[in-house]
Design an enzyme around this catalytic site. Structure first.
Site, mmCIF file in Angstrom:
data_model
loop_
_atom_site.group_PDB
_atom_site.id
_atom_site.type_symbol
_atom_site.label_atom_id
_atom_site.label_comp_id
_atom_site.label_asym_id
_atom_site.label_seq_id
_atom_site.Cartn_x
_atom_site.Cartn_y
_atom_site.Cartn_z
ATOM 1 C CB CYS A 21 -11.321 -2.707 0.153
ATOM 2 S SG CYS A 21 -10.446 -1.873 -1.101
ATOM 3 C CD GLU A 67 -5.635 -5.571 -1.266
ATOM 4 O OE1 GLU A 67 -5.011 -4.810 -1.324
ATOM 5 O OE2 GLU A 67 -6.544 -6.174 -0.650
ATOM 6 C CB CYS A 123 -5.414 -1.234 -1.636
ATOM 7 S SG CYS A 123 -6.862 -0.609 -0.777
ATOM 8 C CB CYS A 168 -8.902 -4.557 -3.428
ATOM 9 S SG CYS A 168 -7.695 -3.175 -3.450
ATOM 10 C CD GLU A 218 -1.347 4.848 4.401
ATOM 11 O OE1 GLU A 218 -0.853 5.556 5.260
ATOM 12 O OE2 GLU A 218 -2.235 3.715 4.866
ATOM 13 C CG ASN A 248 -0.474 -0.203 2.512
ATOM 14 O OD1 ASN A 248 0.638 -0.787 2.704
ATOM 15 N ND2 ASN A 248 -1.034 0.432 3.589
HETATM 16 N N1 THU Z 1 -5.350 -1.340 2.350
HETATM 17 C C1 THU Z 1 -4.960 -2.147 1.424
HETATM 18 O O1 THU Z 1 -3.882 -2.252 0.983
HETATM 19 N N2 THU Z 1 -5.639 -3.076 1.190
HETATM 20 C C2 THU Z 1 -7.088 -3.559 1.380
HETATM 21 O O2 THU Z 1 -7.664 -4.247 1.026
HETATM 22 C C3 THU Z 1 -7.607 -2.506 2.419
HETATM 23 C C4 THU Z 1 -6.875 -1.502 3.087
HETATM 24 C C5 THU Z 1 -4.458 -0.187 2.999
HETATM 25 C C6 THU Z 1 -4.976 1.001 2.448
HETATM 26 C C7 THU Z 1 -4.530 1.919 3.589
HETATM 27 O O3 THU Z 1 -3.126 2.552 3.021
HETATM 28 C C8 THU Z 1 -4.421 1.159 4.618
HETATM 29 O O4 THU Z 1 -4.437 -0.163 4.124
HETATM 30 C C9 THU Z 1 -5.409 1.623 5.907
HETATM 31 O O5 THU Z 1 -6.466 1.628 5.194
#
Ligand code: THU
Length: 156
Positions: A106, A69, A67, A109, A58, A56
């Site tokens: 999520c 994925e 994310c 994704c 940010e 991930n």
């Molecule tokens: N996140 C993912 O990388 N994949 C997911 O399926 C859910 C959330 C990350 C996004 C963000 O950087 C952190 O988790 C908190 O939401």
């Protein structure tokens, strides 16, 4: 068709899934998560057994966070458009903690995974750690996203 399976221990999964979960954990080293402090890694295996991973990423402008994925999937599409993806493992841990915590993909994704399944005409197995620390093995993104939106709606 096989449904979604649950496993108490990662050891109970097939060796490819175990390896992929391990690669997903390795990928969390490249998470950029200064805001959530939640490190997520994803690893996918192609039909030729090569692997692509993502973590991930940010941003101070929160909605731009991406994310793990989708980082992995879009990298796969950009770098190896001709290769089909067989399986994806997703794992997460809190920053500075090595123990994995439950983190299921999520909805966004899942929707993107579904698009890949449509493009390659082949399901993608998804491995992730669910509630109660049960490992989940889903046979496809479609199995994780009932009544999803797809290109058929646009064509119809
Ligand atoms: N996140 C993912 O990388 N994949 C997911 O399926 C859910 C959330 C990350 C996004 C963000 O950087 C952190 O988790 C908190 O939401």
């Amino acid at each position: 068709m096989k449904g979604i399976e649950f496993f108490t221990s990662l050891e109970d999964l097939d060796s490819e899934s175990k390896y992929l979960a391990h690669k997903a954990k390795e990928a969390t080293a490249h998470s950029y998560a200064p805001y959530s402090k939640f490190c997520v890694g994803a690893a996918s295996v192609f039909e030729d057994s090569s692997i692509i991973s993502g973590a991930n990423q940010e941003n101070a402008a929160y909605p731009l966070c991406m994310c793990a994925e989708r980082v992995a999937l879009y990298a796969a599409s950009a770098l190896h458009p001709e290769k089909r993806i067989m399986k994806m493992a997703v794992v997460a841990h809190k920053k500075n903690h090595k123990d994995l915590v439950p983190a299921t993909s999520c909805g966004s994704c899942r929707q993107v995974l579904l698009e890949f399944e449509g493009r390659q005409h082949q399901p993608i197995e998804v491995i992730m750690l669910g509630p109660d620390k049960k490992w989940i093995k889903a046979p496809s993104a479609a199995s994780l996203l009932p009544f999803s939106f797809s290109k058929e709606a646009l064509d119809g």
